[in-house]
Scaffold this motif. Structure first.
Motif, PDB file in Angstrom:
ATOM      1  N   HIS A   1      18.015  35.466 -10.802  1.00  0.00           N
ATOM      2  CA  HIS A   1      18.940  35.226 -11.908  1.00  0.00           C
ATOM      3  C   HIS A   1      18.636  36.182 -13.056  1.00  0.00           C
ATOM      4  O   HIS A   1      17.477  36.303 -13.478  1.00  0.00           O
ATOM      5  N   PRO A   2      19.631  36.891 -13.611  1.00  0.00           N
ATOM      6  CA  PRO A   2      19.379  37.849 -14.694  1.00  0.00           C
ATOM      7  C   PRO A   2      19.210  37.163 -16.052  1.00  0.00           C
ATOM      8  O   PRO A   2      20.141  36.545 -16.563  1.00  0.00           O
ATOM      9  N   HIS A   3      18.011  37.254 -16.621  1.00  0.00           N
ATOM     10  CA  HIS A   3      17.765  36.689 -17.952  1.00  0.00           C
ATOM     11  C   HIS A   3      16.632  37.474 -18.620  1.00  0.00           C
ATOM     12  O   HIS A   3      15.740  36.898 -19.238  1.00  0.00           O
TER      13      HIS A   3
ATOM     14  N   GLY B   1      20.984  30.174 -19.246  1.00  0.00           N
ATOM     15  CA  GLY B   1      21.867  31.201 -19.769  1.00  0.00           C
ATOM     16  C   GLY B   1      21.706  32.512 -19.013  1.00  0.00           C
ATOM     17  O   GLY B   1      20.604  32.870 -18.600  1.00  0.00           O
ATOM     18  N   ARG B   2      22.807  33.246 -18.850  1.00  0.00           N
ATOM     19  CA  ARG B   2      22.817  34.520 -18.118  1.00  0.00           C
ATOM     20  C   ARG B   2      22.896  35.693 -19.086  1.00  0.00           C
ATOM     21  O   ARG B   2      23.738  35.709 -19.989  1.00  0.00           O
ATOM     22  N   TYR B   3      22.031  36.675 -18.879  1.00  0.00           N
ATOM     23  CA  TYR B   3      22.086  37.937 -19.618  1.00  0.00           C
ATOM     24  C   TYR B   3      22.299  39.035 -18.578  1.00  0.00           C
ATOM     25  O   TYR B   3      21.338  39.512 -17.963  1.00  0.00           O
TER      26      TYR B   3
ATOM     27  N   MET C   1      30.119  38.473 -17.324  1.00  0.00           N
ATOM     28  CA  MET C   1      30.093  37.756 -18.589  1.00  0.00           C
ATOM     29  C   MET C   1      28.753  37.048 -18.825  1.00  0.00           C
ATOM     30  O   MET C   1      28.006  36.780 -17.892  1.00  0.00           O
ATOM     31  N   ARG C   2      28.483  36.754 -20.092  1.00  0.00           N
ATOM     32  CA  ARG C   2      27.263  36.054 -20.489  1.00  0.00           C
ATOM     33  C   ARG C   2      27.499  34.558 -20.402  1.00  0.00           C
ATOM     34  O   ARG C   2      27.720  33.876 -21.398  1.00  0.00           O
ATOM     35  N   THR C   3      27.448  34.053 -19.210  1.00  0.00           N
ATOM     36  CA  THR C   3      27.800  32.663 -18.951  1.00  0.00           C
ATOM     37  C   THR C   3      26.578  31.752 -19.052  1.00  0.00           C
ATOM     38  O   THR C   3      25.449  32.202 -19.216  1.00  0.00           O
ATOM     39  N   ILE C   4      26.837  30.444 -18.946  1.00  0.00           N
ATOM     40  CA  ILE C   4      25.791  29.440 -18.779  1.00  0.00           C
ATOM     41  C   ILE C   4      25.924  28.950 -17.340  1.00  0.00           C
ATOM     42  O   ILE C   4      26.973  28.433 -16.945  1.00  0.00           O
ATOM     43  N   ASP C   5      24.895  29.148 -16.537  1.00  0.00           N
ATOM     44  CA  ASP C   5      24.968  28.906 -15.102  1.00  0.00           C
ATOM     45  C   ASP C   5      24.332  27.574 -14.723  1.00  0.00           C
ATOM     46  O   ASP C   5      23.277  27.208 -15.251  1.00  0.00           O
TER      47      ASP C   5
ATOM     48  N   ILE D   1      24.464  35.479 -25.994  1.00  0.00           N
ATOM     49  CA  ILE D   1      23.563  35.052 -24.927  1.00  0.00           C
ATOM     50  C   ILE D   1      23.064  33.649 -25.231  1.00  0.00           C
ATOM     51  O   ILE D   1      22.532  33.389 -26.314  1.00  0.00           O
ATOM     52  N   SER D   2      23.228  32.742 -24.289  1.00  0.00           N
ATOM     53  CA  SER D   2      22.767  31.361 -24.479  1.00  0.00           C
ATOM     54  C   SER D   2      21.318  31.264 -24.028  1.00  0.00           C
ATOM     55  O   SER D   2      21.018  31.214 -22.840  1.00  0.00           O
ATOM     56  N   SER D   3      20.395  31.228 -24.992  1.00  0.00           N
ATOM     57  CA  SER D   3      18.967  31.221 -24.663  1.00  0.00           C
ATOM     58  C   SER D   3      18.437  29.831 -24.341  1.00  0.00           C
ATOM     59  O   SER D   3      17.603  29.666 -23.460  1.00  0.00           O
TER      60      SER D   3
END
Length: 363
Positions: free
Chosen positions: A265-267, A290-292, A305-309, A330-332
C-alpha cells in the motif's frame, strides 16, 4: 501541489464519494447503499466479514452532513460561543499523542514536542506533568493509557519508554529502542502487554510484569523500513503495523515470529507529513488507511487519487475507497467512533466526517 483531475472517462465502482444531496434519508432508503458497501471476506473472523462497513446505523446516530469540522466551527464564530478549545503552545510544540482520560472525559493526556507528557483539561489547565525532558533536544512522540491498571506509558525521540501510574509516580524509564519511539500501544484485553514501534525498523512486544531492561522484550518484529505505528486489534488477538514506505502487516498473537499477511500500500513518508497510520474498525475485521499515490509503486495508475482505503483484515482485499473531490489532501489519521458507523479523517487543517448517510457508490 494539487493532483491532476481524473479524466471523466476513467471511472471505478470502488470509489465512494460524499453526496451533494443533503436531504435526510430513512434507513430503508439507505439499505441499497449499505448493501453496496458490504465487505465480503475470504476467511473466518471475529464477526462475519459479510456485514456492512456501516452496519448497525440507526437514523438518530447519523451525523449531519459536514465536510470539515474546522469550517463548521469557524462558521459558528467561536469568539461568541462557549466551545471548548485548547490553546496553542507555539512553534515546535505540536501534539504527538492524544488520549481522553478514561476516568474523566473532560480531561485528556497529551504528549508533545514541547517536551512533556501531561494531563490537562479543555480550559487549558495542566493538571499533572507525567514526564518532562527539560531540554529542546528530547521530546515525546507517543502515549497510551490503561484505566484498569491505572497506567500511563510514553515514548520519546531517542528511544526511551517511560511507565508511570496515574498518580504520576515513575515505575521505570528504559531505552527500549535505538531511535525514536513512534508509537506505544497497550493491549485492550491484556493491558500488561505492550507494543512499541520505532524508526529503528522494529516493533517490540513486552510483558510489563517482566521488564528488566532493553533486552527483556518477548518478541522483536523486524521491518524493512522505519515503522509509524503498531496497534492491537479490538479483541487484542492481532497486531497491525504501518511502515513509512509501502507495507502494512498483520501479526497474530499465536505466531509473532511471522506476519499473517502483508498488504502492499502506498503511504510513503516525508519530513513535513503527519505519519500515515493504519487503524482497525472497532467491530469488524476491517482496516482503514490513507493513500499517498507513489509513481514508483507497482500498481500505481495515472491520475491516482489520494483516497482513504478500506481492506479486509483476513484476505487483504480492498473493499472500497473513500474520496471527497473537494478535499484532495492526504489523510494521515483515520479513527472510527466506538460504534464503527462514523469515520473521522484528519487531512491537513480539515477533519472529514464519513457516515452511512454521506456515502454513495459511483457507478
Amino acid at each position: 501541489m494539487a493532483p491532476k483531475k481524473r479524466p471523466e472517462t476513467q471511472k471505478t465502482s470502488e470509489i465512494v464519494l460524499r453526496p451533494r444531496n443533503k436531504r435526510s434519508r430513512s434507513p430503508r432508503e439507505l439499505e441499497p447503499e449499505a448493501k453496496k458497501l458490504c465487505a465480503k471476506g475470504s476467511g473466518p473472523s471475529r464477526r462475519s466479514d459479510s456485514d456492512c462497513l456501516w452496519a448497525g446505523l440507526a437514523g438518530p446516530q447519523i451525523l449531519p452532513p459536514c465536510r470539515s469540522i474546522v469550517r463548521t466551527l469557524h462558521q459558528h464564530k467561536l469568539g461568541r460561543a462557549s466551545w471548548p478549545s485548547v490553546q496553542q503552545i507555539g512553534a515546535g510544540g505540536s501534539i504527538t499523542g492524544l488520549k481522553f482520560n478514561p476516568l474523566n472525559t473532560n480531561q485528556f493526556y497529551a504528549s508533545s514536542m514541547e517536551g512533556t507528557t501531561r494531563l490537562q483539561d479543555f480550559k487549558g489547565n495542566i493538571l499533572r506533568v507525567f514526564a518532562s525532558s527539560d531540554t529542546i533536544n528530547i521530546w515525546f512522540c507517543s502515549l497510551d493509557v490503561s484505566a484498569s491498571s491505572r497506567m500511563v506509558v510514553t515514548g520519546d525521540n531517542v528511544g526511551n519508554v517511560i511507565l508511570l501510574n496515574m498518580d504520576g509516580k515513575e515505575l521505570w524509564n528504559l531505552r527500549m529502542h535505538k531511535k525514536k519511539v513512534t508509537h506505544v500501544a497497550l493491549n485492550p484485553c491484556c493491558d500488561w502487554f505492550l507494543a512499541t514501534a520505532s524508526v529503528d525498523q522494529t516493533v517490540k512486544i513486552w510483558d510489563l510484569r517482566q521488564v528488566r531492561g532493553k533486552a527483556s522484550f518477548l518478541y522483536s518484529l523486524p521491518h524493512r523500513h522505519p515503522v509509524n505505528a503498531a496497534c492491537f486489534s479490538p479483541d487484542g488477538a492481532r497486531l497491525l503495523t504501518t511502515d513509512q514506505k509501502s507495507e502494512i502487516r498483520i501479526y497474530s498473537a499465536s505466531q509473532w515470529d511471522c506476519p499473517l499477511g502483508l498488504i502492499p500500500h502506498p503511504h510513503r513518508h516525508f519530513q513535513h507529513l503527519t505519519p500515515i497510520k493504519a487503524a482497525w474498525h472497532p467491530r469488524y475485521n476491517l482496516i482503514v488507511v490513507g493513500r499517498y499515490p507513489d509513481p514508483n509503486f507497482k500498481s500505481c495508475t495515472p491520475y491516482e487519487m489520494r483516497t482513504i482505503d478500506v481492506f479486509d483484515g483476513n484476505s487483504g482485499k480492498m473493499m472500497c475507497q473513500l474520496y471527497d473531490p473537494e478535499s484532495s489532501g492526504i489523510s494521515s489519521l483515520n479513527e472510527f467512533n466506538p460504534m464503527g458507523d462514523t469515520l473521522a479523517s484528519a487531512m491537513g487543517y480539515h477533519i472529514l466526517i464519513w457516515s452511512q448517510e454521506e456515502a454513495r457508490t459511483r457507478k
